[in-house]
Every structure is written in structure tokens, then in C-alpha cells.
Design a protein around this motif. Structure first.
Motif, PDB file in Angstrom:
ATOM      1  N   ALA A  51      20.597 -87.848  16.419  1.00  0.00           N
ATOM      2  CA  ALA A  51      21.237 -87.189  15.466  1.00  0.00           C
ATOM      3  C   ALA A  51      22.120 -87.988  15.100  1.00  0.00           C
ATOM      4  O   ALA A  51      23.101 -89.173  16.626  1.00  0.00           O
ATOM      5  CB  ALA A  51      22.616 -85.444  15.119  1.00  0.00           C
ATOM      6  N   MET A  52      23.254 -87.939  14.412  1.00  0.00           N
ATOM      7  CA  MET A  52      24.331 -88.780  13.958  1.00  0.00           C
ATOM      8  C   MET A  52      24.199 -90.500  13.650  1.00  0.00           C
ATOM      9  O   MET A  52      25.272 -91.307  14.806  1.00  0.00           O
ATOM     10  CB  MET A  52      25.436 -88.176  14.646  1.00  0.00           C
ATOM     11  CG  MET A  52      25.991 -86.801  14.453  1.00  0.00           C
ATOM     12  SD  MET A  52      27.562 -86.262  15.043  1.00  0.00           S
ATOM     13  CE  MET A  52      28.239 -87.085  14.856  1.00  0.00           C
ATOM     14  N   GLY A  53      23.260 -91.181  13.451  1.00  0.00           N
ATOM     15  CA  GLY A  53      22.652 -92.326  13.483  1.00  0.00           C
ATOM     16  C   GLY A  53      22.895 -92.676  14.743  1.00  0.00           C
ATOM     17  O   GLY A  53      22.305 -93.733  15.450  1.00  0.00           O
ATOM     18  N   MET A  54      22.426 -91.581  16.067  1.00  0.00           N
ATOM     19  CA  MET A  54      21.601 -91.964  16.721  1.00  0.00           C
ATOM     20  C   MET A  54      19.892 -91.857  17.082  1.00  0.00           C
ATOM     21  O   MET A  54      19.951 -90.539  17.187  1.00  0.00           O
ATOM     22  CB  MET A  54      23.232 -91.567  18.755  1.00  0.00           C
ATOM     23  CG  MET A  54      24.380 -92.487  18.364  1.00  0.00           C
ATOM     24  SD  MET A  54      23.824 -93.730  19.156  1.00  0.00           S
ATOM     25  CE  MET A  54      24.035 -94.018  20.303  1.00  0.00           C
ATOM     26  N   SER A  55      19.415 -93.089  18.148  1.00  0.00           N
ATOM     27  CA  SER A  55      18.190 -92.082  18.294  1.00  0.00           C
ATOM     28  C   SER A  55      17.267 -92.397  19.686  1.00  0.00           C
ATOM     29  O   SER A  55      17.444 -93.540  20.379  1.00  0.00           O
ATOM     30  CB  SER A  55      16.762 -91.612  16.623  1.00  0.00           C
ATOM     31  OG  SER A  55      17.005 -93.299  17.077  1.00  0.00           O
ATOM     32  N   SER A  56      16.042 -91.695  19.644  1.00  0.00           N
ATOM     33  CA  SER A  56      15.777 -92.127  21.012  1.00  0.00           C
ATOM     34  C   SER A  56      14.530 -91.428  20.639  1.00  0.00           C
ATOM     35  O   SER A  56      13.913 -90.409  20.248  1.00  0.00           O
ATOM     36  CB  SER A  56      16.224 -91.231  22.047  1.00  0.00           C
ATOM     37  OG  SER A  56      14.988 -91.553  23.464  1.00  0.00           O
ATOM     38  N   CYS A  57      13.730 -92.574  21.118  1.00  0.00           N
ATOM     39  CA  CYS A  57      12.357 -92.301  21.496  1.00  0.00           C
ATOM     40  C   CYS A  57      11.280 -93.144  22.058  1.00  0.00           C
ATOM     41  O   CYS A  57      12.015 -93.708  22.867  1.00  0.00           O
ATOM     42  CB  CYS A  57      11.679 -93.159  20.020  1.00  0.00           C
ATOM     43  SG  CYS A  57      12.176 -92.587  18.361  1.00  0.00           S
ATOM     44  N   THR A  58       9.867 -91.797  22.577  1.00  0.00           N
ATOM     45  CA  THR A  58       9.330 -91.905  23.670  1.00  0.00           C
ATOM     46  C   THR A  58       8.272 -92.207  23.760  1.00  0.00           C
ATOM     47  O   THR A  58       7.171 -91.110  22.267  1.00  0.00           O
ATOM     48  CB  THR A  58       9.325 -90.898  24.404  1.00  0.00           C
ATOM     49  OG1 THR A  58      10.776 -90.466  25.399  1.00  0.00           O
ATOM     50  CG2 THR A  58       8.995 -91.180  25.799  1.00  0.00           C
TER      51      THR A  58
END
Length: 84
Positions: A51-58
């Protein structure tokens, strides 16, 4: 039937052995890489959220994984567990 089971087991082992979630690829990750660069190295992620330009991928599963955190589309942090 046993020959079919043996072939299936062999196929499964090949898939696991060819996993891109490994120490060698983890060592190639760098801060500042773009999402396309990471996906070229590791393939499509198994899970992403943000959200809001931040992300996390696994990539991987709960025991063997690489996790990458992005600001925009640039890597800011990454971690891994159970890599071989």
C-alpha cells in the motif's frame, strides 16, 4: 503402477531441484534493483502485498523463501530463510 509413481517422484524432485529460491540467486539480489530485474532472477512471486507505494513480495513457502521489500519498484530490503 510402481513405474508411474517412480516417474512422478522423479518429476517432483526435478522441480524442487530447479527452484530459483536458492542461496545462489539470493546472493545476486541488491538494493536498488527494479521489480522486473528481481522477477527475471526469481520468476513471478508467489505472494505480494502493499500500500502507498510500499510492497513486499515472497517467493517459496513458509520454510524456504526469499522476501523482497520495495519502495516504488526499487528493492530497499530483502531476506531469506532455509536457502540451500
Amino acid at each position: 503402477m510402481p513405474l508411474r509413481n517412480l516417474a512422478l517422484l522423479g518429476s517432483c524432485l526435478l522441480i524442487v531441484a530447479c527452484s530459483k529460491v536458492n542461496q545462489e540467486n539470493y546472493a545476486k539480489l541488491e538494493s536498488g534493483m527494479t521489480k522486473p530485474e528481481v522477477e527475471k532472477l526469481l520468476g513471478a512471486p508467489d505472494d505480494c502485498a502493499g500500500a502507498m507505494g510500499m510492497s513486499s513480495c515472497t517467493w517459496g513457502d513458509s520454510k524456504h523463501f526469499i522476501s523482497v521489500q520495495y519502495a516504488g519498484d526499487k528493492v530497499i530490503m530483502f531476506s531469506g530463510e532455509g536457502l540451500k
